[in-house]
Design a protein around this motif. Structure first.
Motif, short mmCIF file in Angstrom:
data_model
loop_
_atom_site.label_atom_id
_atom_site.label_comp_id
_atom_site.label_asym_id
_atom_site.label_seq_id
_atom_site.Cartn_x
_atom_site.Cartn_y
_atom_site.Cartn_z
N TRP A 1 0.82 -1.21 0.00
CA TRP A 1 0.00 0.00 0.00
C TRP A 1 0.85 1.27 0.00
CZ3 TRP A 1 -4.99 -0.48 -1.02
CH2 TRP A 1 -5.58 -1.73 -0.80
N TYR A 2 0.34 2.27 -0.73
CA TYR A 2 1.00 3.56 -0.86
C TYR A 2 0.00 4.67 -0.55
CZ TYR A 2 4.81 1.28 -3.45
OH TYR A 2 5.87 0.48 -3.81
N LEU A 3 0.51 5.79 -0.07
CA LEU A 3 -0.34 6.97 0.01
C LEU A 3 -0.73 7.38 -1.41
CD1 LEU A 3 1.36 9.25 2.71
CD2 LEU A 3 -0.71 7.87 2.95
N ALA A 4 -1.97 7.82 -1.57
CA ALA A 4 -2.45 8.25 -2.89
C ALA A 4 -1.92 9.64 -3.21
CB ALA A 4 -3.97 8.26 -2.91
N THR A 5 -1.60 9.86 -4.47
CA THR A 5 -1.19 11.19 -4.92
C THR A 5 -2.41 12.09 -5.04
OG1 THR A 5 -1.42 10.56 -7.24
CG2 THR A 5 0.75 10.23 -6.21
N ARG A 6 -2.18 13.39 -5.12
CA ARG A 6 -3.30 14.32 -5.27
C ARG A 6 -4.13 14.03 -6.53
NH1 ARG A 6 -4.87 19.53 -3.34
NH2 ARG A 6 -6.25 20.53 -4.86
N PRO A 7 -3.47 13.80 -7.71
CA PRO A 7 -4.30 13.47 -8.88
C PRO A 7 -5.15 12.23 -8.67
CG PRO A 7 -2.09 14.08 -9.57
CD PRO A 7 -2.05 13.96 -8.07
N ALA A 8 -4.64 11.24 -7.91
CA ALA A 8 -5.42 10.03 -7.66
C ALA A 8 -6.62 10.34 -6.78
CB ALA A 8 -4.54 8.96 -7.02
N VAL A 9 -6.40 11.15 -5.75
CA VAL A 9 -7.50 11.53 -4.87
C VAL A 9 -8.55 12.34 -5.64
CG1 VAL A 9 -8.14 12.91 -2.85
CG2 VAL A 9 -6.12 11.43 -2.77
N GLU A 10 -8.12 13.30 -6.41
CA GLU A 10 -9.06 14.12 -7.20
C GLU A 10 -9.89 13.24 -8.14
OE1 GLU A 10 -6.78 18.43 -7.52
OE2 GLU A 10 -6.37 16.88 -9.01
N TYR A 11 -9.24 12.31 -8.79
CA TYR A 11 -9.94 11.44 -9.73
C TYR A 11 -11.00 10.60 -9.01
CZ TYR A 11 -10.75 7.57 -12.96
OH TYR A 11 -11.34 6.62 -13.78
N ASN B 1 -17.83 24.81 -6.36
CA ASN B 1 -16.64 25.22 -7.13
C ASN B 1 -15.81 24.02 -7.58
OD1 ASN B 1 -17.08 28.09 -6.89
ND2 ASN B 1 -16.43 27.92 -4.75
N MET B 2 -16.49 23.05 -8.15
CA MET B 2 -15.81 21.90 -8.73
C MET B 2 -15.11 22.31 -10.02
SD MET B 2 -18.67 18.90 -8.19
CE MET B 2 -17.55 17.59 -8.73
N PRO B 3 -14.10 21.55 -10.47
CA PRO B 3 -13.51 21.82 -11.79
C PRO B 3 -14.57 21.77 -12.87
CG PRO B 3 -12.17 20.26 -10.55
CD PRO B 3 -13.44 20.44 -9.77
N ALA B 4 -14.38 22.52 -13.93
CA ALA B 4 -15.39 22.61 -14.99
C ALA B 4 -15.62 21.26 -15.65
CB ALA B 4 -14.99 23.65 -16.02
N VAL B 5 -14.57 20.44 -15.74
CA VAL B 5 -14.69 19.12 -16.35
C VAL B 5 -14.19 18.09 -15.34
CG1 VAL B 5 -14.43 19.96 -18.70
CG2 VAL B 5 -12.39 19.29 -17.39
N PRO B 6 -14.57 16.82 -15.50
CA PRO B 6 -14.12 15.79 -14.56
C PRO B 6 -12.60 15.70 -14.48
CG PRO B 6 -15.91 14.96 -15.93
CD PRO B 6 -15.52 16.28 -16.50
N CYS B 7 -12.11 15.41 -13.30
CA CYS B 7 -10.66 15.28 -13.10
C CYS B 7 -10.15 14.05 -13.84
CB CYS B 7 -10.34 15.16 -11.62
SG CYS B 7 -10.78 16.63 -10.66
N PRO B 8 -9.04 14.18 -14.59
CA PRO B 8 -8.54 13.05 -15.38
C PRO B 8 -7.92 11.97 -14.51
CG PRO B 8 -7.03 14.90 -15.53
CD PRO B 8 -8.24 15.39 -14.78
N GLU B 9 -7.87 10.78 -15.04
CA GLU B 9 -7.20 9.68 -14.35
C GLU B 9 -5.72 9.99 -14.24
OE1 GLU B 9 -6.77 4.81 -14.70
OE2 GLU B 9 -8.17 5.90 -15.99
N PRO B 10 -5.09 9.67 -13.10
CA PRO B 10 -3.66 9.97 -12.93
C PRO B 10 -2.81 9.42 -14.07
CG PRO B 10 -4.59 9.24 -10.86
CD PRO B 10 -5.66 9.04 -11.90
N GLY B 11 -1.88 10.24 -14.54
CA GLY B 11 -1.02 9.83 -15.64
C GLY B 11 -1.57 10.19 -16.99
N THR B 12 -2.79 10.76 -17.03
CA THR B 12 -3.38 11.21 -18.30
C THR B 12 -3.73 12.68 -18.16
OG1 THR B 12 -5.68 10.76 -17.72
CG2 THR B 12 -4.39 8.92 -18.58
#
Length: 736
Positions: free
Chosen positions: A248-258, A465-476
């Motif tokens: 197990w790893y701590l999740a990155t911010r992009p992973a949490v956002e996604y 105040n969500m992002p205008a579009v869905p947050c992308p999957e990490p690494g994309t």
């Protein structure tokens, strides 16, 4: 007495002149206003006040008493969970009706427990318990604003409320309450394309926005705090931060956002992470549970217990009112395919004979700490058999999560519910992808038992105040693309529109742009099938066809029912029009039918219950009386403006029935006809006594007029007669 009577009549004359001289509000303008009303507390308040003015329409007291007793028995067995929907917020009242009690407001998606039922103001009201920040409030919510998937409650509704309107009104018409029947339009724009695609395939599904009132940046910051969010080692590098354990790893911010962004999971595979986890006997079956565990260590009997895992999960779910699919999926998620964890082996040194199937309180920074903390908890709870562990864990989830507002897989991971235990920290698991995997497993189980077309309720969080579009999957760098409509779906929706042009307007569309306009309305869920059909029926082009009432009803049968008229039904609806109910009222009756719902489903078009809120359609007796005044006093059919204005005046108690009748007799239109004394008296007989005059009566009143008695004084005699009072009673109204 004469002076008082004359003042009353003069007031009626002035009032009538004022109304007939006022600007007219077109039917199209009223309809546009109906469709554009926003679902706000202010709109609710206004409409509750209007509804309260017609409080004589009480429901059967004995039936309500029996229903109340039965509901109290159900609530005593276990909690009845319901969810607020159809409005952004609802003012909880301490009485059955809208009131300034100052209790609190329930947001859309708020969980309540139903405790009782009462009737009042012609509607059904549920006594509920709502909790906010550990503070419980008890009050009343109108039935139309609550939805539940508890099968016991749904069966109770069918037995005791079938045939009773649960909203304001009678005969199934729900009157003036403003409701957001189009569930998709209740969501922000960026959610809608995904939900529209799901709705086109599953028209029975209900989507409820959960208004968290939390800033997007706040929820991401909180989910990044400490060890709250982990990902498995199998995930790509873009998902993984600092390593916390072997796997197990701590999740990155992009992973949490996604993973926090609900829009990424509004699809066939993952939507069930938002399903409300309540037991429903229509689609929760032992076979369905078996489908979940079939390829795992739980495929057969529980060792030493004499019962299968699937039957045990089903029994627990039914007894606790919790989805057995959820219970089975949760153990599958925690123990894996093979079930080799020391937490359920029963042989771990120091904890022999203890089991923790749900990994409750199993936490730490290494495997030994995780195992020993989990088994220590099991020992403290007395889980010294496998069945005790499974039942105890199910009870733990039910009482500490599902009944505390965290009633979806998403909410059990991301604690954004403010009912109990604060927010963010009361999370069942650290794995941020757990809702995805469990939701996918549950969806597959429903598919295998052919249950996907049932009514499911999905509670989906919305943040500020969500992002205008869905947050992308990490690494994309690309967000999830809104699903597209297949060519087959597009063809069906356009065929639905062409059908309206041919059968309602009697022509083919003039240009592709006409069809495209309505197609975009339907495919974006901006409008539903009944709403688009109504636009055709209220259009100037359709009205320009000048169809008779008979032909209008025949057209509705062909368009909305898919067949020609039946004799009794045709007479029924023509009679409604004859007494003055609007054509839109009749349209609504057809639009809400199962036949038209099936037609919409056949063409892949969304369907919703259509509600009329104009005054002429709220009380048939009042409307029939006004229509009669036009016919008897003015010798014509009532126009749309008048047939809306006069019922409004009566229902809002701005004038009595007597004053309204006087207003017709002294209207500019009536006066302009310049009737002679004899004709005037004959009209009074027809209007106020519902009969032709006898010779002696005619002679008596004509002589009075010729002797100098005013027409106002003669009218007063008719308006205060016993025959006029009896006439009012026939229409179910009070003359004074």
């Amino acid at each position: 007495m004469k002076r008082r009577a004359f003042r009353l009549i003069t007031m009626g004359m002035a009032f009538a002149m004022m109304l007939w001289g006022s600007p007219r509000l077109t039917l199209q303008a009223r309809e546009a206003a109906d469709f554009e009303q926003d679902m706000t507390g202010a709109a609710l308040e206004e409409n509750f006040e209007q509804a309260g003015e017609d409080s004589d329409r009480e429901l059967p007291l004995e039936q309500i008493r029996q229903a109340s007793q039965a509901l109290e028995r159900l609530a005593a067995e276990r909690e009845i969970i319901a969810t607020l929907f159809r409005t952004d917020r609802y003012p909880l009242s301490d009485t059955p009706g809208y009131g300034e009690s100052g209790l609190t407001e329930i947001p859309s998606g708020g969980q309540v427990m139903i405790e009782g039922v009462e009737s009042g103001n012609g509607a059904i009201w549920y006594l509920v318990c709502y909790t906010q920040e550990e503070q419980s409030y008890r009050g009343y919510v109108q039935a139309e604003y609550l939805i539940s998937t508890d099968q016991r409650f749904l069966d109770w509704q069918q037995e005791y409320l079938s045939g009773i309107s649960t909203g304001i009104g009678v005969d199934g018409e729900e009157g003036t309450l403003v409701r957001a029947d189009n569930d998709i339009l209740a969501f922000p724009e960026s959610y809608r394309p995904y939900l529209a695609q799901l709705k086109s395939r599953h028209p029975n599904w209900v989507f409820v926005p959960m208004n968290t009132n939390i800033e997007w940046e706040t929820v991401i910051t909180e989910e990044m705090r400490g060890d709250r969010s982990w990902v498995h080692s199998s995930k790509p590098a873009a998902w993984k931060g600092e390593q916390r354990d072997k796997n197990w790893y701590l999740a990155t911010r992009p992973a949490v956002e996604y993973c926090v962004d609900p829009r990424n999971f509004l699809n066939e595979k993952y939507i069930f992470m938002f399903e409300q986890l309540t037991f429903n006997g229509n689609y929760h079956t032992v076979q369905g549970v078996q489908n979940i565990v079939q390829n795992t260590f739980m495929r057969g009997e529980i060792p030493g217990e004499g019962i299968s895992y699937s039957q045990n999960f089903y029994n627990l779910g039914q007894a606790m009112g919790v989805s057995p699919f959820h219970l089975a999926s949760r153990v599958y998620q925690e123990q894996g395919v093979n079930g080799t964890s020391a937490l359920i082996s029963g042989t771990y040194p120091g904890y022999v004979g203890y089991y923790n199937y749900y990994n409750i309180s199993a936490s730490g920074t290494n495997d030994q700490q995780v195992i020993e903390s989990g088994l220590k908890y099991a020992q403290s709870r007395g889980w010294n058999t496998r069945c005790k562990s499974i039942a105890g864990g199910a009870e733990f989830i039910s009482k500490n999560y599902i009944l505390k507002g965290q009633d979806t897989l998403y909410l059990q991971k991301f604690d954004v519910d403010n009912s109990y235990n604060g927010m963010f920290y009361h999370q069942y698991m650290q794995n941020i992808t757990a809702p995805m995997s469990e939701g996918s497993t549950t969806r597959t189980a429903y598919e295998r038992v052919g249950a996907l077309d049932n009514r499911f309720v999905f509670k989906i969080p919305v943040y500020r105040n969500m992002p205008a579009v869905p947050c992308p999957e990490p690494g994309t760098s690309q967000p999830v693309v809104p699903p597209s409509v297949t060519p087959e779906q597009e063809a069906k929706i356009k065929a639905f529109i062409v059908r309206l042009y041919v059968n309602v307007l009697g022509r083919q569309s003039y240009a592709d742009s006409e069809v495209d306009y309505w197609y975009q309305k339907l495919v974006s869920m901006e409008s539903t099938g009944p709403e688009v059909a109504m636009r055709f029926f209220i259009s100037d082009e359709f009205k320009g066809r000048g169809l008779s009432d008979e032909t209008y009803v025949e057209t509705l049968y062909r368009v909305m029912m898919g067949h020609e008229t039946d004799p009794s039904g045709k007479i029924y609806w023509e009679n409604k029009l004859e007494i003055g109910m609007s054509r839109e009222y009749v349209f609504t009756g057809f639009a809400n039918s199962d036949e038209f719902k099936n037609i919409c489903n056949e063409y892949g078009v969304s369907w919703n219950v259509t509600v009329r809120s104009v005054y002429r359609d709220q009380n048939e007796g009042v409307t029939a009386f006004v229509s009669r005044l036009y016919n008897k006093a003015l010798n014509r059919r009532g126009d749309d403006d008048g047939m809306e204005t006069w019922p409004r005046i009566i229902l809002r108690k701005e004038r009595t029935m007597e004053e309204v009748a006087i207003g017709f007799i002294f209207s500019p239109e009536f006066i302009g006809k310049q009737h002679g004394d004899e004709q005037y008296v004959k009209i009074l007989y027809r209007t106020f006594m519902d009969r032709e005059c006898e010779p002696d009566g005619l002679h008596y009143w004509v002589e009075k007029l010729r002797a100098g008695i005013s027409r106002e004084e003669v009218l007063r005699g008719f308006a205060r007669s016993a025959e006029f009072r009896e006439l009012m009673q026939r229409y179910g109204v009070t003359p004074y």
